[in-house]
Design an enzyme around this catalytic site. Structure first.
Site, PDB file in Angstrom:
ATOM      1  N   GLU A  13       0.964   3.708   1.913  1.00 13.57           N
ATOM      2  CA  GLU A  13       2.275   4.478   3.019  1.00 13.57           C
ATOM      3  C   GLU A  13       2.946   3.445   3.719  1.00 13.57           C
ATOM      4  O   GLU A  13       4.125   4.445   4.203  1.00 13.57           O
ATOM      5  CB  GLU A  13       0.134   3.887   4.312  1.00 13.57           C
ATOM      6  CG  GLU A  13      -0.542   4.953   4.117  1.00 13.57           C
ATOM      7  CD  GLU A  13      -1.927   3.943   3.393  1.00 13.57           C
ATOM      8  OE1 GLU A  13      -1.136   3.672   2.543  1.00 13.57           O
ATOM      9  OE2 GLU A  13      -2.165   3.912   4.042  1.00 13.57           O
ATOM     10  N   CYS A  19      -2.357  -0.462   7.659  1.00 16.63           N
ATOM     11  CA  CYS A  19      -1.667   0.829   7.291  1.00 16.63           C
ATOM     12  C   CYS A  19      -0.793   0.965   8.345  1.00 16.63           C
ATOM     13  O   CYS A  19      -0.128   1.487   8.564  1.00 16.63           O
ATOM     14  CB  CYS A  19      -2.228   1.416   6.381  1.00 16.63           C
ATOM     15  SG  CYS A  19      -1.635   0.455   4.495  1.00 16.63           S
ATOM     16  N   CYS A  70      -6.142   1.676   6.144  1.00 15.83           N
ATOM     17  CA  CYS A  70      -6.781   0.343   6.624  1.00 15.83           C
ATOM     18  C   CYS A  70      -5.923   0.600   8.051  1.00 15.83           C
ATOM     19  O   CYS A  70      -4.911   0.603   7.869  1.00 15.83           O
ATOM     20  CB  CYS A  70      -6.513  -0.693   5.283  1.00 15.83           C
ATOM     21  SG  CYS A  70      -4.469  -0.870   4.900  1.00 15.83           S
ATOM     22  N   HIS A  73       0.632  -1.760   0.276  1.00 18.08           N
ATOM     23  CA  HIS A  73       0.118  -0.329  -0.402  1.00 18.08           C
ATOM     24  C   HIS A  73       0.717   0.975   0.175  1.00 18.08           C
ATOM     25  O   HIS A  73       1.448   1.066   0.558  1.00 18.08           O
ATOM     26  CB  HIS A  73      -1.033   0.352   1.656  1.00 18.08           C
ATOM     27  CG  HIS A  73      -2.081  -0.858   0.778  1.00 18.08           C
ATOM     28  ND1 HIS A  73      -3.050  -0.543   2.041  1.00 18.08           N
ATOM     29  CD2 HIS A  73      -2.336  -1.602   0.081  1.00 18.08           C
ATOM     30  CE1 HIS A  73      -4.077  -1.630   1.611  1.00 18.08           C
ATOM     31  NE2 HIS A  73      -3.695  -2.282  -0.016  1.00 18.08           N
TER      32      HIS A  73
HETATM   33 ZN   LIG Z   1      -3.231   0.170   3.651  1.00 20.40          ZN
END
Ligand SMILES: [Zn+2]
Length: 149
Positions: A55, A86, A83, A53
């Site tokens: 991040e 993260c 999410c 992801h």
């Molecule tokens: Zn994430």
């Protein structure tokens, strides 16, 4: 243009670059001492890695660049509400402030879902600022998914 706007713009740019690569368009930057030390977009498809992801990628880059697993005093800007994975990484990295764009009621874990930072097992909580460039961040995602249909 305020600093905050400038850094969120850089995250939006990373989101657009992710879209151009065929990745879900989410972008993130890490800022330390007023400077961008890492900028990344989603790379889950390219790397065949569900953990890639924006991040996580930005935190990895920043940690490498700083030479420390902890990013104490650093701020993270991301176009979409993080999410659960993260949010946990943001906490483990000791990020000072989290700025995010659009809310993600389906997958977010900050103000939606499990609200990770409010859980008793979360030991470092960043200051959270939401709604930055919210419309633009959401539009990039909407355009991307509209183009897929
Ligand atoms: Zn994430």
């Amino acid at each position: 243009m305020t600093e905050t706007t400038r850094f969120m713009d850089a995250a939006l740019e990373e989101a657009r670059k992710a879209a151009a690569r065929g990745e879900v368009p989410i972008g993130a930057v890490v800022v330390l001492d007023g400077k961008i030390v890492a900028a990344a977009g989603n790379r889950t498809r390219e790397l065949n890695d569900v953990t890639a992801h924006a991040e996580i990628e930005a935190i990895r880059q920043a940690a490498t660049s700083v030479g420390d697993e902890r990013l104490t005093g650093a701020d993270l800007y991301v176009t979409l509400e993080p999410c659960t994975m993260c949010a946990a990484a943001i906490s483990f990295a000791r990020i000072r402030r989290l700025y995010y764009g659009a809310e993600d009621p389906k997958g977010g874990a900050v103000d939606s879902g499990v609200r990770f930072f409010a859980s008793p097992t979360c030991h470092h909580v960043p200051d959270v600022y939401s709604g930055l460039a919210e419309r633009e961040a959401a539009e990039i995602l909407r355009d991307f998914f509209a183009g897929k249909r």
